[in-house]
Design an enzyme around this catalytic site. Structure first.
Site, PDB file in Angstrom:
ATOM      1  N   CYS A  88       0.806  -1.233   0.000  1.00 23.96           N
ATOM      2  CA  CYS A  88       0.000   0.000   0.000  1.00 23.96           C
ATOM      3  C   CYS A  88       0.832   1.273   0.000  1.00 23.96           C
ATOM      4  O   CYS A  88       0.757   2.096  -0.906  1.00 23.96           O
ATOM      5  CB  CYS A  88      -0.910   0.039   1.218  1.00 23.96           C
ATOM      6  N   HIS A  95      -1.662   5.993   2.217  1.00 21.38           N
ATOM      7  CA  HIS A  95      -1.724   4.860   3.134  1.00 21.38           C
ATOM      8  C   HIS A  95      -2.351   5.328   4.438  1.00 21.38           C
ATOM      9  O   HIS A  95      -2.032   6.411   4.934  1.00 21.38           O
ATOM     10  CB  HIS A  95      -0.317   4.322   3.368  1.00 21.38           C
TER      11      HIS A  95
END
Ligand code: CA
Length: 501
Positions: free
Chosen positions: A83, A138
Protein backbone atom coordinates in the site's frame (compact mmCIF):
# COMPACT_ATOMS: atom_id res chain seq x y z
CA UNK A 1 -34.97 51.83 -19.03
CA UNK A 2 -32.11 53.40 -17.08
CA UNK A 3 -28.42 52.78 -17.66
CA UNK A 4 -27.88 51.22 -14.21
CA UNK A 5 -30.56 48.59 -14.87
CA UNK A 6 -28.91 47.66 -18.22
CA UNK A 7 -25.54 47.49 -16.50
CA UNK A 8 -26.83 45.12 -13.77
CA UNK A 9 -28.45 42.93 -16.41
CA UNK A 10 -25.18 42.72 -18.31
CA UNK A 11 -23.24 41.88 -15.16
CA UNK A 12 -25.61 39.05 -14.24
CA UNK A 13 -25.41 37.45 -17.65
CA UNK A 14 -21.56 37.51 -17.57
CA UNK A 15 -21.57 35.97 -14.09
CA UNK A 16 -24.09 33.32 -15.10
CA UNK A 17 -22.00 32.43 -18.12
CA UNK A 18 -18.74 32.00 -16.15
CA UNK A 19 -20.24 29.82 -13.34
CA UNK A 20 -21.97 27.62 -15.88
CA UNK A 21 -18.76 27.35 -17.86
CA UNK A 22 -17.14 24.63 -15.71
CA UNK A 23 -20.16 22.43 -15.88
CA UNK A 24 -21.22 21.81 -19.41
CA UNK A 25 -18.97 23.19 -22.06
CA UNK A 26 -18.29 20.52 -24.70
CA UNK A 27 -14.52 19.99 -24.80
CA UNK A 28 -12.29 20.02 -27.79
CA UNK A 29 -8.56 19.45 -27.79
CA UNK A 30 -7.79 22.89 -26.40
CA UNK A 31 -10.44 22.52 -23.78
CA UNK A 32 -8.64 19.46 -22.41
CA UNK A 33 -6.75 22.04 -20.56
CA UNK A 34 -8.03 22.43 -17.01
CA UNK A 35 -10.55 19.62 -17.25
CA UNK A 36 -11.86 18.35 -13.93
CA UNK A 37 -10.38 15.14 -12.58
CA UNK A 38 -12.28 12.26 -10.96
CA UNK A 39 -9.53 10.21 -9.29
CA UNK A 40 -10.83 6.82 -8.10
CA UNK A 41 -8.55 4.67 -5.94
CA UNK A 42 -9.22 1.05 -5.00
CA UNK A 43 -7.37 -0.86 -2.30
CA UNK A 44 -5.90 -4.33 -2.97
CA UNK A 45 -7.86 -5.12 -6.18
CA UNK A 46 -5.88 -7.55 -8.29
CA UNK A 47 -6.70 -7.97 -12.01
CA UNK A 48 -9.85 -9.92 -11.18
CA UNK A 49 -12.33 -7.85 -13.17
CA UNK A 50 -14.83 -8.83 -15.84
CA UNK A 51 -13.23 -6.74 -18.61
CA UNK A 52 -9.79 -8.28 -17.98
CA UNK A 53 -11.19 -11.81 -17.52
CA UNK A 54 -8.85 -12.15 -14.54
CA UNK A 55 -11.19 -14.60 -12.79
CA UNK A 56 -13.92 -16.51 -14.69
CA UNK A 57 -16.62 -15.84 -12.07
CA UNK A 58 -15.99 -12.28 -10.92
CA UNK A 59 -18.86 -9.80 -11.30
CA UNK A 60 -17.78 -6.19 -11.88
CA UNK A 61 -20.45 -4.57 -14.08
CA UNK A 62 -19.47 -1.02 -13.08
CA UNK A 63 -15.75 -1.41 -13.74
CA UNK A 64 -16.65 -3.11 -17.01
CA UNK A 65 -18.91 -0.18 -17.86
CA UNK A 66 -16.13 2.31 -17.22
CA UNK A 67 -13.67 0.22 -19.23
CA UNK A 68 -16.18 0.02 -22.09
CA UNK A 69 -16.53 3.81 -22.10
CA UNK A 70 -12.79 4.53 -21.93
CA UNK A 71 -9.35 2.98 -22.23
CA UNK A 72 -8.38 0.07 -19.98
CA UNK A 73 -4.82 -1.18 -19.54
CA UNK A 74 -4.31 -4.92 -19.57
CA UNK A 75 -0.71 -4.74 -18.37
CA UNK A 76 -0.72 -2.03 -15.71
CA UNK A 77 1.48 -2.55 -12.67
CA UNK A 78 2.01 -0.88 -9.33
CA UNK A 79 5.40 0.68 -8.57
CA UNK A 80 5.49 -1.46 -5.43
CA UNK A 81 3.30 -4.36 -4.26
CA UNK A 82 2.45 -2.78 -0.93
CA UNK A 83 0.00 0.00 0.00
CA UNK A 84 2.26 2.75 1.29
CA UNK A 85 5.18 2.62 -1.19
CA UNK A 86 2.76 2.11 -4.09
CA UNK A 87 0.62 5.13 -3.20
CA UNK A 88 3.61 7.28 -2.28
CA UNK A 89 5.18 6.52 -5.68
CA UNK A 90 1.96 7.34 -7.54
CA UNK A 91 1.21 10.54 -5.59
CA UNK A 92 4.78 11.91 -5.62
CA UNK A 93 5.56 10.58 -9.10
CA UNK A 94 8.80 9.12 -7.71
CA UNK A 95 9.76 5.45 -7.48
CA UNK A 96 10.54 3.86 -4.09
CA UNK A 97 14.20 3.68 -5.16
CA UNK A 98 14.10 7.47 -5.61
CA UNK A 99 12.43 8.36 -2.29
CA UNK A 100 13.49 5.55 0.02
CA UNK A 101 9.86 4.73 0.87
CA UNK A 102 9.84 0.94 0.58
CA UNK A 103 7.55 -0.46 3.26
CA UNK A 104 4.29 0.24 5.09
CA UNK A 105 6.35 1.31 8.07
CA UNK A 106 8.08 4.13 6.13
CA UNK A 107 6.30 7.40 6.92
CA UNK A 108 6.59 9.19 3.55
CA UNK A 109 5.81 12.53 5.20
CA UNK A 110 9.16 12.28 7.02
CA UNK A 111 11.21 10.47 4.41
CA UNK A 112 10.27 12.22 1.18
CA UNK A 113 12.06 15.54 0.66
CA UNK A 114 9.87 18.52 1.58
CA UNK A 115 10.64 19.95 -1.86
CA UNK A 116 8.60 17.21 -3.45
CA UNK A 117 5.12 18.42 -4.44
CA UNK A 118 2.46 15.76 -4.12
CA UNK A 119 -0.22 15.34 -6.77
CA UNK A 120 -3.07 17.04 -4.91
CA UNK A 121 -0.77 19.87 -3.77
CA UNK A 122 0.32 20.42 -7.36
CA UNK A 123 -3.22 20.65 -8.68
CA UNK A 124 -4.23 22.92 -5.80
CA UNK A 125 -1.27 25.17 -6.63
CA UNK A 126 -2.48 25.23 -10.24
CA UNK A 127 -5.95 26.52 -9.54
CA UNK A 128 -7.82 23.32 -8.79
CA UNK A 129 -10.18 22.74 -5.91
CA UNK A 130 -8.86 19.54 -4.31
CA UNK A 131 -11.44 17.34 -2.61
CA UNK A 132 -10.89 13.92 -1.10
CA UNK A 133 -12.51 11.06 0.78
CA UNK A 134 -11.42 7.63 1.98
CA UNK A 135 -8.09 5.94 1.31
CA UNK A 136 -5.84 7.89 -1.03
CA UNK A 137 -2.59 7.82 0.92
CA UNK A 138 -1.72 4.86 3.13
CA UNK A 139 -4.05 4.96 6.12
CA UNK A 140 -1.35 5.56 8.70
CA UNK A 141 0.14 8.54 6.89
CA UNK A 142 -2.63 10.80 5.57
CA UNK A 143 -1.46 13.90 3.69
CA UNK A 144 -1.84 17.01 5.77
CA UNK A 145 -1.54 19.48 2.94
CA UNK A 146 -3.01 20.13 -0.49
CA UNK A 147 -6.66 19.41 0.21
CA UNK A 148 -9.33 22.11 0.16
CA UNK A 149 -11.67 19.62 1.77
CA UNK A 150 -11.35 16.04 3.00
CA UNK A 151 -14.05 13.78 4.41
CA UNK A 152 -13.25 12.90 8.01
CA UNK A 153 -14.62 9.55 9.11
CA UNK A 154 -14.37 7.64 12.35
CA UNK A 155 -13.47 4.24 10.91
CA UNK A 156 -14.36 2.47 14.11
CA UNK A 157 -18.02 3.27 13.51
CA UNK A 158 -18.16 0.88 10.62
CA UNK A 159 -18.60 -2.84 11.16
CA UNK A 160 -16.71 -3.75 8.02
CA UNK A 161 -13.45 -3.08 9.76
CA UNK A 162 -14.19 -5.20 12.76
CA UNK A 163 -13.29 -8.84 12.48
CA UNK A 164 -15.39 -11.14 14.60
CA UNK A 165 -14.12 -11.88 18.07
CA UNK A 166 -15.21 -15.47 18.11
CA UNK A 167 -12.31 -17.65 16.96
CA UNK A 168 -12.63 -20.70 14.75
CA UNK A 169 -11.92 -23.96 16.57
CA UNK A 170 -10.70 -27.17 15.00
CA UNK A 171 -13.66 -29.04 13.45
CA UNK A 172 -15.91 -25.97 13.62
CA UNK A 173 -18.25 -26.20 10.64
CA UNK A 174 -18.66 -22.47 10.33
CA UNK A 175 -16.64 -21.94 7.19
CA UNK A 176 -16.47 -18.22 7.72
CA UNK A 177 -15.98 -17.46 11.33
CA UNK A 178 -13.05 -15.10 11.41
CA UNK A 179 -11.42 -16.43 8.23
CA UNK A 180 -8.18 -18.46 8.33
CA UNK A 181 -5.27 -17.13 10.35
CA UNK A 182 -4.52 -13.65 9.05
CA UNK A 183 -6.75 -14.08 6.02
CA UNK A 184 -9.92 -12.42 7.24
CA UNK A 185 -13.28 -12.91 5.59
CA UNK A 186 -16.88 -13.00 6.81
CA UNK A 187 -20.35 -12.29 5.40
CA UNK A 188 -22.04 -9.52 7.39
CA UNK A 189 -25.67 -9.02 8.29
CA UNK A 190 -25.56 -5.35 7.38
CA UNK A 191 -26.71 -3.11 4.53
CA UNK A 192 -24.42 -1.25 2.17
CA UNK A 193 -25.26 1.97 3.99
CA UNK A 194 -23.60 0.56 7.10
CA UNK A 195 -20.36 0.17 5.19
CA UNK A 196 -17.64 2.81 5.25
CA UNK A 197 -17.10 2.82 1.48
CA UNK A 198 -20.78 3.66 0.97
CA UNK A 199 -20.21 7.03 2.67
CA UNK A 200 -16.90 7.69 0.98
CA UNK A 201 -18.68 7.33 -2.36
CA UNK A 202 -21.57 9.45 -1.08
CA UNK A 203 -19.08 12.28 -0.50
CA UNK A 204 -18.03 12.00 -4.14
CA UNK A 205 -21.65 11.96 -5.30
CA UNK A 206 -22.47 15.05 -3.21
CA UNK A 207 -19.52 16.95 -4.70
CA UNK A 208 -20.57 15.98 -8.24
CA UNK A 209 -24.01 17.37 -7.52
CA UNK A 210 -22.56 20.72 -6.49
CA UNK A 211 -21.71 23.71 -8.66
CA UNK A 212 -17.99 24.29 -8.78
CA UNK A 213 -16.66 27.61 -9.91
CA UNK A 214 -13.23 26.26 -10.64
CA UNK A 215 -11.86 22.96 -11.91
CA UNK A 216 -11.85 20.25 -9.29
CA UNK A 217 -9.60 17.31 -8.47
CA UNK A 218 -12.00 14.93 -6.72
CA UNK A 219 -10.31 11.90 -5.14
CA UNK A 220 -12.46 9.00 -3.93
CA UNK A 221 -10.56 6.15 -2.24
CA UNK A 222 -12.32 2.86 -1.47
CA UNK A 223 -11.07 0.45 1.18
CA UNK A 224 -12.51 -2.76 -0.22
CA UNK A 225 -11.45 -5.29 -1.35
CA UNK A 226 -8.68 -4.80 1.20
CA UNK A 227 -9.05 -7.27 4.04
CA UNK A 228 -11.07 -8.00 6.08
CA UNK A 229 -13.41 -9.21 3.32
CA UNK A 230 -16.31 -8.42 5.60
CA UNK A 231 -19.12 -7.26 3.34
CA UNK A 232 -22.93 -7.72 3.29
CA UNK A 233 -23.93 -11.36 2.91
CA UNK A 234 -25.77 -10.69 -0.37
CA UNK A 235 -22.40 -10.37 -2.07
CA UNK A 236 -21.27 -13.74 -0.72
CA UNK A 237 -24.50 -15.26 -2.01
CA UNK A 238 -23.47 -14.30 -5.54
CA UNK A 239 -20.64 -16.82 -5.31
CA UNK A 240 -21.80 -20.23 -4.07
CA UNK A 241 -18.66 -21.76 -2.53
CA UNK A 242 -19.06 -25.15 -4.17
CA UNK A 243 -18.69 -23.61 -7.63
CA UNK A 244 -15.76 -21.37 -6.78
CA UNK A 245 -12.90 -21.65 -9.28
CA UNK A 246 -9.57 -21.65 -7.46
CA UNK A 247 -6.42 -20.14 -8.94
CA UNK A 248 -4.28 -22.56 -10.96
CA UNK A 249 -1.33 -23.51 -8.80
CA UNK A 250 1.65 -25.67 -9.79
CA UNK A 251 2.76 -27.77 -6.86
CA UNK A 252 6.51 -27.69 -7.58
CA UNK A 253 6.47 -24.08 -8.62
CA UNK A 254 8.96 -22.99 -5.97
CA UNK A 255 11.56 -25.59 -6.92
CA UNK A 256 13.31 -23.35 -9.45
CA UNK A 257 13.24 -20.18 -7.37
CA UNK A 258 16.26 -18.53 -5.75
CA UNK A 259 16.22 -18.46 -1.91
CA UNK A 260 14.93 -14.89 -1.90
CA UNK A 261 11.97 -15.93 -4.04
CA UNK A 262 11.03 -18.64 -1.56
CA UNK A 263 11.43 -16.14 1.28
CA UNK A 264 8.95 -13.82 -0.45
CA UNK A 265 6.53 -16.69 -1.11
CA UNK A 266 6.31 -17.72 2.55
CA UNK A 267 4.75 -21.11 1.68
CA UNK A 268 4.59 -22.16 5.34
CA UNK A 269 2.53 -19.09 6.24
CA UNK A 270 -0.95 -18.25 4.93
CA UNK A 271 -0.95 -20.90 2.23
CA UNK A 272 -0.14 -23.74 4.60
CA UNK A 273 -2.89 -22.51 6.94
CA UNK A 274 -5.41 -22.24 4.12
CA UNK A 275 -4.62 -25.73 2.82
CA UNK A 276 -4.86 -27.16 6.35
CA UNK A 277 -8.21 -25.45 6.95
CA UNK A 278 -9.72 -26.78 3.71
CA UNK A 279 -11.37 -23.40 3.27
CA UNK A 280 -9.48 -22.07 0.27
CA UNK A 281 -12.72 -21.69 -1.73
CA UNK A 282 -14.38 -19.73 1.09
CA UNK A 283 -11.47 -17.34 1.18
CA UNK A 284 -11.70 -16.80 -2.60
CA UNK A 285 -15.47 -16.41 -2.22
CA UNK A 286 -14.83 -13.68 0.38
CA UNK A 287 -12.47 -11.77 -1.90
CA UNK A 288 -14.88 -12.03 -4.88
CA UNK A 289 -17.71 -10.80 -2.65
CA UNK A 290 -15.60 -7.84 -1.51
CA UNK A 291 -14.78 -7.02 -5.15
CA UNK A 292 -18.44 -6.93 -6.16
CA UNK A 293 -19.33 -4.82 -3.12
CA UNK A 294 -16.62 -2.38 -4.18
CA UNK A 295 -17.86 -2.45 -7.77
CA UNK A 296 -21.40 -1.66 -6.63
CA UNK A 297 -20.19 1.44 -4.81
CA UNK A 298 -18.23 2.54 -7.87
CA UNK A 299 -21.43 2.02 -9.86
CA UNK A 300 -23.20 4.55 -7.61
CA UNK A 301 -20.41 7.04 -8.23
CA UNK A 302 -20.45 6.52 -12.01
CA UNK A 303 -24.25 6.87 -12.10
CA UNK A 304 -24.02 10.22 -10.34
CA UNK A 305 -21.10 11.26 -12.53
CA UNK A 306 -22.92 10.49 -15.75
CA UNK A 307 -25.98 12.39 -14.56
CA UNK A 308 -23.84 15.32 -13.41
CA UNK A 309 -23.02 18.40 -15.52
CA UNK A 310 -19.36 17.30 -15.46
CA UNK A 311 -19.53 14.07 -17.40
CA UNK A 312 -17.98 15.43 -20.56
CA UNK A 313 -15.30 17.68 -19.23
CA UNK A 314 -13.86 15.51 -16.55
CA UNK A 315 -10.94 13.11 -16.82
CA UNK A 316 -11.70 9.87 -14.99
CA UNK A 317 -8.76 7.75 -13.85
CA UNK A 318 -9.36 4.62 -11.79
CA UNK A 319 -6.52 2.60 -10.32
CA UNK A 320 -5.82 -0.06 -7.72
CA UNK A 321 -2.67 0.21 -5.63
CA UNK A 322 -1.45 -3.35 -6.32
CA UNK A 323 -2.52 -6.94 -6.89
CA UNK A 324 -2.89 -9.98 -4.62
CA UNK A 325 -1.99 -13.68 -4.51
CA UNK A 326 -4.58 -16.28 -3.58
CA UNK A 327 -2.24 -19.28 -3.43
CA UNK A 328 -0.19 -18.79 -6.60
CA UNK A 329 3.48 -19.53 -5.76
CA UNK A 330 2.05 -20.83 -2.42
CA UNK A 331 1.77 -17.17 -1.55
CA UNK A 332 -1.07 -14.99 -0.31
CA UNK A 333 -1.40 -11.18 -0.08
CA UNK A 334 0.88 -8.75 -1.90
CA UNK A 335 4.54 -8.15 -0.86
CA UNK A 336 6.15 -10.01 -3.79
CA UNK A 337 7.59 -9.49 -7.27
CA UNK A 338 5.37 -11.77 -9.39
CA UNK A 339 2.55 -10.93 -11.79
CA UNK A 340 -0.31 -11.57 -9.34
CA UNK A 341 0.99 -9.18 -6.67
CA UNK A 342 1.84 -6.37 -9.09
CA UNK A 343 -0.75 -6.37 -11.84
CA UNK A 344 -3.58 -3.98 -10.97
CA UNK A 345 -6.48 -2.37 -12.83
CA UNK A 346 -6.00 1.04 -14.50
CA UNK A 347 -8.77 2.69 -16.53
CA UNK A 348 -8.84 6.15 -18.12
CA UNK A 349 -11.70 8.04 -19.66
CA UNK A 350 -10.60 11.33 -21.16
CA UNK A 351 -13.28 13.27 -23.06
CA UNK A 352 -12.10 14.09 -26.55
CA UNK A 353 -9.15 11.71 -26.31
CA UNK A 354 -9.87 8.11 -25.35
CA UNK A 355 -11.94 5.87 -27.62
CA UNK A 356 -14.67 3.87 -25.91
CA UNK A 357 -13.72 0.27 -25.29
CA UNK A 358 -9.99 0.63 -26.00
CA UNK A 359 -7.74 -2.07 -24.53
CA UNK A 360 -4.10 -0.99 -24.18
CA UNK A 361 -1.63 -3.88 -23.98
CA UNK A 362 1.49 -1.79 -23.45
CA UNK A 363 3.03 -2.49 -20.03
CA UNK A 364 3.19 0.57 -17.80
CA UNK A 365 3.38 1.26 -14.09
CA UNK A 366 1.45 3.73 -12.00
CA UNK A 367 4.24 6.33 -11.80
CA UNK A 368 2.97 7.46 -15.21
CA UNK A 369 -0.29 8.80 -13.75
CA UNK A 370 1.15 12.05 -12.30
CA UNK A 371 2.91 13.27 -15.49
CA UNK A 372 -0.06 12.20 -17.61
CA UNK A 373 -2.54 14.23 -15.55
CA UNK A 374 -0.26 17.26 -15.88
CA UNK A 375 -0.01 16.78 -19.63
CA UNK A 376 -3.74 16.23 -20.14
CA UNK A 377 -4.74 19.30 -18.13
CA UNK A 378 -2.03 21.50 -19.56
CA UNK A 379 -0.40 22.29 -16.24
CA UNK A 380 3.36 22.29 -15.88
CA UNK A 381 5.11 19.41 -14.20
CA UNK A 382 6.17 19.83 -10.57
CA UNK A 383 9.76 20.72 -9.66
CA UNK A 384 10.78 17.17 -8.78
CA UNK A 385 11.92 15.12 -11.75
CA UNK A 386 9.12 12.61 -12.18
CA UNK A 387 10.06 8.95 -12.65
CA UNK A 388 7.35 8.33 -15.25
CA UNK A 389 6.23 10.06 -18.40
CA UNK A 390 2.93 11.06 -19.96
CA UNK A 391 1.07 8.20 -21.59
CA UNK A 392 -1.12 10.52 -23.65
CA UNK A 393 0.07 8.86 -26.91
CA UNK A 394 -1.17 5.51 -25.63
CA UNK A 395 -4.49 7.05 -24.56
CA UNK A 396 -4.78 8.58 -28.01
CA UNK A 397 -4.59 5.10 -29.34
CA UNK A 398 -1.15 4.90 -30.86
CA UNK A 399 0.50 2.08 -28.99
CA UNK A 400 3.48 2.63 -31.28
CA UNK A 401 3.76 -0.99 -32.47
CA UNK A 402 6.24 -1.97 -29.84
CA UNK A 403 7.67 -5.27 -30.90
CA UNK A 404 8.92 -7.04 -27.87
CA UNK A 405 12.32 -8.53 -28.43
CA UNK A 406 12.50 -7.31 -31.98
CA UNK A 407 13.76 -9.37 -34.89
CA UNK A 408 17.32 -9.49 -33.67
CA UNK A 409 16.11 -10.42 -30.20
CA UNK A 410 17.51 -7.24 -28.75
CA UNK A 411 15.38 -5.39 -26.27
CA UNK A 412 16.04 -1.69 -26.73
CA UNK A 413 15.69 0.96 -24.03
CA UNK A 414 12.79 2.63 -25.75
CA UNK A 415 10.74 -0.48 -25.24
CA UNK A 416 7.88 0.34 -22.87
CA UNK A 417 8.45 -1.45 -19.63
CA UNK A 418 6.86 -1.39 -16.23
CA UNK A 419 9.22 -1.30 -13.27
CA UNK A 420 8.31 -2.40 -9.76
CA UNK A 421 10.20 -2.50 -6.47
CA UNK A 422 9.36 -4.18 -3.20
CA UNK A 423 11.86 -3.48 -0.47
CA UNK A 424 15.35 -2.12 -0.96
CA UNK A 425 16.94 -3.23 -4.25
CA UNK A 426 14.33 -5.89 -5.06
CA UNK A 427 13.20 -4.96 -8.56
CA UNK A 428 11.18 -6.45 -11.37
CA UNK A 429 10.81 -5.37 -14.99
CA UNK A 430 7.82 -6.31 -17.11
CA UNK A 431 7.82 -5.89 -20.86
CA UNK A 432 5.21 -7.33 -23.14
CA UNK A 433 7.02 -10.70 -23.28
CA UNK A 434 9.22 -10.85 -20.20
CA UNK A 435 9.24 -10.53 -16.44
CA UNK A 436 12.73 -10.22 -14.99
CA UNK A 437 13.20 -10.14 -11.24
CA UNK A 438 16.46 -9.29 -9.51
CA UNK A 439 16.58 -9.47 -5.72
CA UNK A 440 18.85 -7.42 -3.49
CA UNK A 441 21.22 -10.36 -2.94
CA UNK A 442 21.50 -11.05 -6.68
CA UNK A 443 18.94 -13.85 -6.97
CA UNK A 444 17.13 -13.79 -10.33
CA UNK A 445 13.96 -14.99 -11.99
CA UNK A 446 13.06 -14.70 -15.67
CA UNK A 447 9.70 -15.63 -17.17
CA UNK A 448 8.60 -15.72 -20.79
CA UNK A 449 5.06 -14.40 -20.34
CA UNK A 450 4.08 -15.23 -23.93
CA UNK A 451 4.68 -18.94 -23.27
CA UNK A 452 4.34 -19.14 -19.50
CA UNK A 453 1.84 -16.51 -18.25
CA UNK A 454 1.54 -18.25 -14.87
CA UNK A 455 5.30 -17.87 -14.40
CA UNK A 456 5.89 -21.52 -13.55
CA UNK A 457 9.27 -21.88 -15.30
CA UNK A 458 12.14 -19.69 -14.13
CA UNK A 459 14.53 -19.34 -17.09
CA UNK A 460 17.12 -17.19 -15.30
CA UNK A 461 19.65 -19.99 -14.86
CA UNK A 462 19.61 -21.00 -18.52
CA UNK A 463 22.65 -19.77 -20.46
CA UNK A 464 20.78 -18.84 -23.61
CA UNK A 465 18.82 -16.16 -21.72
CA UNK A 466 21.84 -14.24 -20.48
CA UNK A 467 21.51 -11.61 -23.24
CA UNK A 468 17.82 -11.14 -22.55
CA UNK A 469 18.55 -10.62 -18.86
CA UNK A 470 21.25 -8.07 -19.65
CA UNK A 471 18.89 -6.22 -21.95
CA UNK A 472 16.12 -6.21 -19.37
CA UNK A 473 18.48 -5.12 -16.64
CA UNK A 474 18.83 -1.77 -18.39
CA UNK A 475 15.36 -0.92 -17.09
CA UNK A 476 16.31 -1.50 -13.46
CA UNK A 477 16.54 1.65 -11.33
CA UNK A 478 20.12 2.91 -11.37
CA UNK A 479 19.85 4.69 -8.03
CA UNK A 480 18.60 2.96 -4.89
CA UNK A 481 18.08 5.31 -2.00
CA UNK A 482 18.94 3.45 1.20
CA UNK A 483 15.97 2.78 3.46
CA UNK A 484 15.56 5.03 6.47
CA UNK A 485 16.93 3.53 9.67
CA UNK A 486 13.91 2.76 11.82
CA UNK A 487 13.60 5.38 14.54
CA UNK A 488 14.26 3.98 18.02
CA UNK A 489 11.15 4.16 20.25
CA UNK A 490 12.22 7.47 21.87
CA UNK A 491 12.63 9.18 18.50
CA UNK A 492 9.22 7.93 17.33
CA UNK A 493 7.59 11.41 17.23
CA UNK A 494 7.42 12.17 13.49
CA UNK A 495 8.28 15.86 12.91
CA UNK A 496 6.53 16.48 9.63
CA UNK A 497 9.00 18.62 7.71
CA UNK A 498 7.51 21.99 6.86
CA UNK A 499 6.78 22.25 3.17
CA UNK A 500 8.75 25.00 1.49
CA UNK A 501 6.22 26.87 -0.53
CA1 CA B 1 -3.40 -1.80 -0.80
Amino acid sequence: MNIRFIFVLLLLSVLNFSVQNYADELPDKNLLRKQNILFIAIDDLRDWTGYSAGHPQVKTPSLDRLAASGAAFTRSYCASACCNPSRTALLTGLRPSETGVYLNSDDWRIIVSPNVVTLQEHFQQNGYKTLGAGKIYHGSYPAKTGWDDYLIQNRKLFTNNVTSTKRNKEGDNDQYLDGVGGIKFQPLDVTDEQMEDYHIVQYGIDELNKKHDKPFFLAVGLHKPHMPWNVPKKYYDLYPPDNIVLPEVFEDDLNDLPPEGIKFAKPDGDHAAILKSGRWKYAVQGYLAAITFCDTQIGRLLDAFEKSPYSNNTIVVLWSDHGWHHGEKSHWRKFAMWEEANRAPLIWRVPGLTQAGTKIETPIDLTHIYPTLCDLTGISKPKQELSGKSIRPLLEGNTGGNTNGNADGNINKTEPAAVMTYGYKNHAVRTEQWRYIRYENGGEELYDESRDPLEWTNLAAQQEFTKIKTDLAQFLPQTNKPPQPKPTPTENKPNLKKKQK
